[in-house]
Design a protein around this motif. Structure first.
Motif, PDB file in Angstrom:
ATOM      1  N   VAL A 120       0.586  -1.103  -0.312  1.00 20.51           N
ATOM      2  CA  VAL A 120      -0.282  -0.083  -0.464  1.00 20.51           C
ATOM      3  C   VAL A 120       0.629   1.417  -0.440  1.00 20.51           C
ATOM      4  O   VAL A 120       1.856   1.402   1.006  1.00 20.51           O
ATOM      5  CB  VAL A 120      -1.440  -0.511   1.151  1.00 20.51           C
ATOM      6  N   ASP A 121       0.688   1.706  -0.448  1.00 17.75           N
ATOM      7  CA  ASP A 121       0.970   3.562  -0.588  1.00 17.75           C
ATOM      8  C   ASP A 121       0.396   4.226   0.500  1.00 17.75           C
ATOM      9  O   ASP A 121      -0.148   5.281   0.411  1.00 17.75           O
ATOM     10  CB  ASP A 121       0.181   4.815  -2.274  1.00 17.75           C
ATOM     11  N   VAL A 122       1.287   3.828   1.569  1.00 17.67           N
ATOM     12  CA  VAL A 122       0.563   3.800   2.864  1.00 17.67           C
ATOM     13  C   VAL A 122       0.541   5.954   3.058  1.00 17.67           C
ATOM     14  O   VAL A 122      -0.544   6.654   3.570  1.00 17.67           O
ATOM     15  CB  VAL A 122       1.479   3.378   3.954  1.00 17.67           C
ATOM     16  N   GLU A 123       1.538   6.659   2.625  1.00 11.41           N
ATOM     17  CA  GLU A 123       1.817   7.882   2.823  1.00 11.41           C
ATOM     18  C   GLU A 123       0.463   8.829   2.320  1.00 11.41           C
ATOM     19  O   GLU A 123      -0.328   9.239   2.712  1.00 11.41           O
ATOM     20  CB  GLU A 123       2.966   8.135   2.138  1.00 11.41           C
ATOM     21  N   SER A 124      -0.111   8.549   0.807  1.00 14.73           N
ATOM     22  CA  SER A 124      -1.453   8.645   0.194  1.00 14.73           C
ATOM     23  C   SER A 124      -2.362   8.303   0.723  1.00 14.73           C
ATOM     24  O   SER A 124      -2.739   9.377   0.917  1.00 14.73           O
ATOM     25  CB  SER A 124      -1.045   8.384  -1.486  1.00 14.73           C
ATOM     26  N   LEU A 125      -2.257   7.049   1.278  1.00 15.18           N
ATOM     27  CA  LEU A 125      -3.887   6.699   2.101  1.00 15.18           C
ATOM     28  C   LEU A 125      -4.125   7.734   3.258  1.00 15.18           C
ATOM     29  O   LEU A 125      -5.056   7.780   3.548  1.00 15.18           O
ATOM     30  CB  LEU A 125      -4.147   4.946   2.397  1.00 15.18           C
ATOM     31  N   VAL A 126      -2.711   7.659   3.778  1.00 14.39           N
ATOM     32  CA  VAL A 126      -2.829   8.130   5.024  1.00 14.39           C
ATOM     33  C   VAL A 126      -3.945   9.730   4.948  1.00 14.39           C
ATOM     34  O   VAL A 126      -4.679  11.051   5.724  1.00 14.39           O
ATOM     35  CB  VAL A 126      -1.562   8.670   5.768  1.00 14.39           C
ATOM     36  N   PRO A 150      -3.835  -5.645   3.904  1.00 19.47           N
ATOM     37  CA  PRO A 150      -2.099  -4.825   4.312  1.00 19.47           C
ATOM     38  C   PRO A 150      -3.208  -3.160   4.793  1.00 19.47           C
ATOM     39  O   PRO A 150      -1.936  -2.557   5.400  1.00 19.47           O
ATOM     40  CB  PRO A 150      -1.576  -4.587   2.847  1.00 19.47           C
ATOM     41  N   VAL A 151      -3.875  -3.358   4.345  1.00 23.16           N
ATOM     42  CA  VAL A 151      -4.801  -1.562   4.138  1.00 23.16           C
ATOM     43  C   VAL A 151      -5.358  -1.844   6.072  1.00 23.16           C
ATOM     44  O   VAL A 151      -5.142  -0.792   6.785  1.00 23.16           O
ATOM     45  CB  VAL A 151      -6.187  -1.469   4.122  1.00 23.16           C
ATOM     46  N   ALA A 152      -6.032  -2.390   6.740  1.00 23.10           N
ATOM     47  CA  ALA A 152      -6.348  -2.726   7.522  1.00 23.10           C
ATOM     48  C   ALA A 152      -4.866  -2.917   8.984  1.00 23.10           C
ATOM     49  O   ALA A 152      -5.440  -2.660  10.356  1.00 23.10           O
ATOM     50  CB  ALA A 152      -7.157  -4.167   8.257  1.00 23.10           C
ATOM     51  N   VAL A 153      -3.765  -3.196   8.297  1.00 21.37           N
ATOM     52  CA  VAL A 153      -2.865  -3.025   9.416  1.00 21.37           C
ATOM     53  C   VAL A 153      -2.104  -1.461   9.797  1.00 21.37           C
ATOM     54  O   VAL A 153      -1.070  -1.538  10.287  1.00 21.37           O
ATOM     55  CB  VAL A 153      -1.574  -4.090   9.087  1.00 21.37           C
ATOM     56  N   ILE A 154      -2.953  -0.100   8.981  1.00 21.83           N
ATOM     57  CA  ILE A 154      -2.023   0.704   8.870  1.00 21.83           C
ATOM     58  C   ILE A 154      -2.764   1.385   9.977  1.00 21.83           C
ATOM     59  O   ILE A 154      -3.578   1.527  10.325  1.00 21.83           O
ATOM     60  CB  ILE A 154      -1.663   1.757   7.796  1.00 21.83           C
ATOM     61  N   PRO A 155      -1.681   2.079  11.541  1.00 19.26           N
ATOM     62  CA  PRO A 155      -2.598   2.304  12.857  1.00 19.26           C
ATOM     63  C   PRO A 155      -3.006   3.294  12.383  1.00 19.26           C
ATOM     64  O   PRO A 155      -4.307   3.515  12.821  1.00 19.26           O
ATOM     65  CB  PRO A 155      -0.871   2.661  12.936  1.00 19.26           C
ATOM     66  N   ASP A 205      -4.393 -11.169  10.699  1.00 19.74           N
ATOM     67  CA  ASP A 205      -5.675 -10.518  11.796  1.00 19.74           C
ATOM     68  C   ASP A 205      -5.098 -10.956  13.414  1.00 19.74           C
ATOM     69  O   ASP A 205      -4.930 -10.544  13.819  1.00 19.74           O
ATOM     70  CB  ASP A 205      -6.513 -11.626  11.436  1.00 19.74           C
ATOM     71  N   MET A 206      -3.761 -12.161  12.817  1.00 15.45           N
ATOM     72  CA  MET A 206      -3.676 -12.256  14.486  1.00 15.45           C
ATOM     73  C   MET A 206      -2.336 -12.151  14.496  1.00 15.45           C
ATOM     74  O   MET A 206      -2.203 -11.987  15.916  1.00 15.45           O
ATOM     75  CB  MET A 206      -3.458 -14.704  14.362  1.00 15.45           C
ATOM     76  N   THR A 207      -1.311 -11.643  13.680  1.00 13.58           N
ATOM     77  CA  THR A 207       0.045 -11.380  13.628  1.00 13.58           C
ATOM     78  C   THR A 207       0.107  -9.447  13.555  1.00 13.58           C
ATOM     79  O   THR A 207       1.846  -9.498  14.122  1.00 13.58           O
ATOM     80  CB  THR A 207       0.745 -12.653  12.780  1.00 13.58           C
ATOM     81  N   ARG A 208      -1.032  -8.478  13.448  1.00 15.17           N
ATOM     82  CA  ARG A 208      -0.240  -7.931  12.878  1.00 15.17           C
ATOM     83  C   ARG A 208       0.326  -7.468  14.627  1.00 15.17           C
ATOM     84  O   ARG A 208      -1.032  -7.113  15.080  1.00 15.17           O
ATOM     85  CB  ARG A 208      -1.834  -7.001  12.408  1.00 15.17           C
ATOM     86  N   GLU A 209       0.762  -6.131  14.198  1.00 11.08           N
ATOM     87  CA  GLU A 209       1.073  -5.205  15.764  1.00 11.08           C
ATOM     88  C   GLU A 209      -0.496  -4.591  16.358  1.00 11.08           C
ATOM     89  O   GLU A 209      -0.532  -4.679  17.527  1.00 11.08           O
ATOM     90  CB  GLU A 209       1.930  -4.250  15.574  1.00 11.08           C
ATOM     91  N   GLU A 210      -0.810  -3.872  15.366  1.00 13.10           N
ATOM     92  CA  GLU A 210      -2.243  -3.372  15.846  1.00 13.10           C
ATOM     93  C   GLU A 210      -3.173  -3.509  16.318  1.00 13.10           C
ATOM     94  O   GLU A 210      -4.032  -4.025  15.206  1.00 13.10           O
ATOM     95  CB  GLU A 210      -2.149  -1.841  15.126  1.00 13.10           C
ATOM     96  N   SER A 211      -4.129  -4.023  17.338  1.00  6.48           N
ATOM     97  CA  SER A 211      -5.013  -4.401  17.714  1.00  6.48           C
ATOM     98  C   SER A 211      -4.767  -5.859  16.998  1.00  6.48           C
ATOM     99  O   SER A 211      -6.639  -6.463  15.664  1.00  6.48           O
ATOM    100  CB  SER A 211      -6.489  -3.728  17.231  1.00  6.48           C
TER     101      SER A 211
END
Ligand code: DC
Length: 235
Positions: free
Chosen positions: A61-67, A108-113, A192-198
């Motif tokens: 994901v282009d995290v910067e643009s999405l955020v 990969p979108v759902a792991v972005i804090p 879902d189980m191993t991501r850092e955030e929630s």
């Protein structure tokens, strides 16, 4: 005392395709509560990212643009005759967010804090005044740790993949194979189980439900009983 005093929050968490949405929706209808599908919100953000070329060829994901775009993404729900439809900036995207294209990019979108923080805030706002049934992965742990009723639904990956594949078939998708769906379910479980955030985690005070051997009617009855118990406990 006013009429909202006895309303509670019901958090239903579990793996993808565990049947939690079906039972959550039915319970909300029976008891006159609002139903919110939190997964649909992550799916809608993913669709936005796909449509704005923010998912790169390698799946990242282009995290910067999405955020940076999060303020432009408005998600809401519209009650319709066939159930609730998800709106992305006012557009009905209920069908599009259920496609394998979106399912394959949502993790990969759902792991972005920043995405999670924005959606959790919106989910908590939906719960103002209580009287809500919400399903997802982190509802009982992060979104509503104070929910009066928390359910944790589980069933083997093969059972869940088979259910999702049948759903796709019923919707006219004859190209997606069971193996593709299973691969998607297994890979999403892992993320879902191993991501850092929630990460997906059973809340300590959740009630477990393995629905492998249960019919939909049995699940609905079981959940209604749990609701009545939770309500009695609250009085
Ligand atoms: O429940 P679902 O399959 O529609 O969820 C879609 C994706 O969103 C899934 O990969 C997990 C993620 N999700 C999440 O991270 N947190 C939630 N509360 C709900 C869904």
């Amino acid at each position: 005392m006013n009429c909202t005093d006895n309303k509670i929050i019901i958090a239903i968490d579990g793996f993808s395709s565990s049947g939690k949405s079906t039972m959550a929706k039915e319970l909300a209808k029976r008891i006159g509560y609002r139903y919110i599908d939190s997964g649909a919100m992550y799916r809608a953000v993913t669709l936005y990212a796909l449509e704005h070329d923010m998912i790169l060829a390698d799946g990242s994901v282009d995290v910067e643009s999405l955020v940076a775009a999060l303020g432009d993404i408005n998600i809401d729900f519209l009650p319709c005759a066939d159930g609730q439809h998800t709106l992305l900036n006012g557009r009905d995207v209920e069908k599009e967010i259920r496609t394998l294209r979106v399912s394959s990019s949502v993790s990969p979108v759902a792991v972005i804090p920043a995405v999670r923080h924005a959606l959790v805030a919106k989910q908590q706002a939906f719960g103002d005044g209580r009287g809500i049934v919400m399903d997802g992965r982190d509802i009982g742990t992060t979104v509503f740790p104070d929910a009066e009723l928390k359910i944790y639904v589980n069933a083997p990956a093969e059972t869940r993949a088979h259910r999702r594949w049948l759903e796709l078939q019923e919707k006219g998708d004859t190209t997606t194979t069971y193996e593709q769906v299973l691969e998607n379910v297994v890979s999403r479980d892992h993320i879902d189980m191993t991501r850092e955030e929630s990460p997906l985690r059973r809340a300590d005070d959740a009630i477990d439900l393995d629905n492998t051997e249960m019919t939909i009617d049995e699940q609905n009855e079981w959940l209604l009983n749990q609701f009545n118990r939770a309500l009695t406990g609250k009085k």
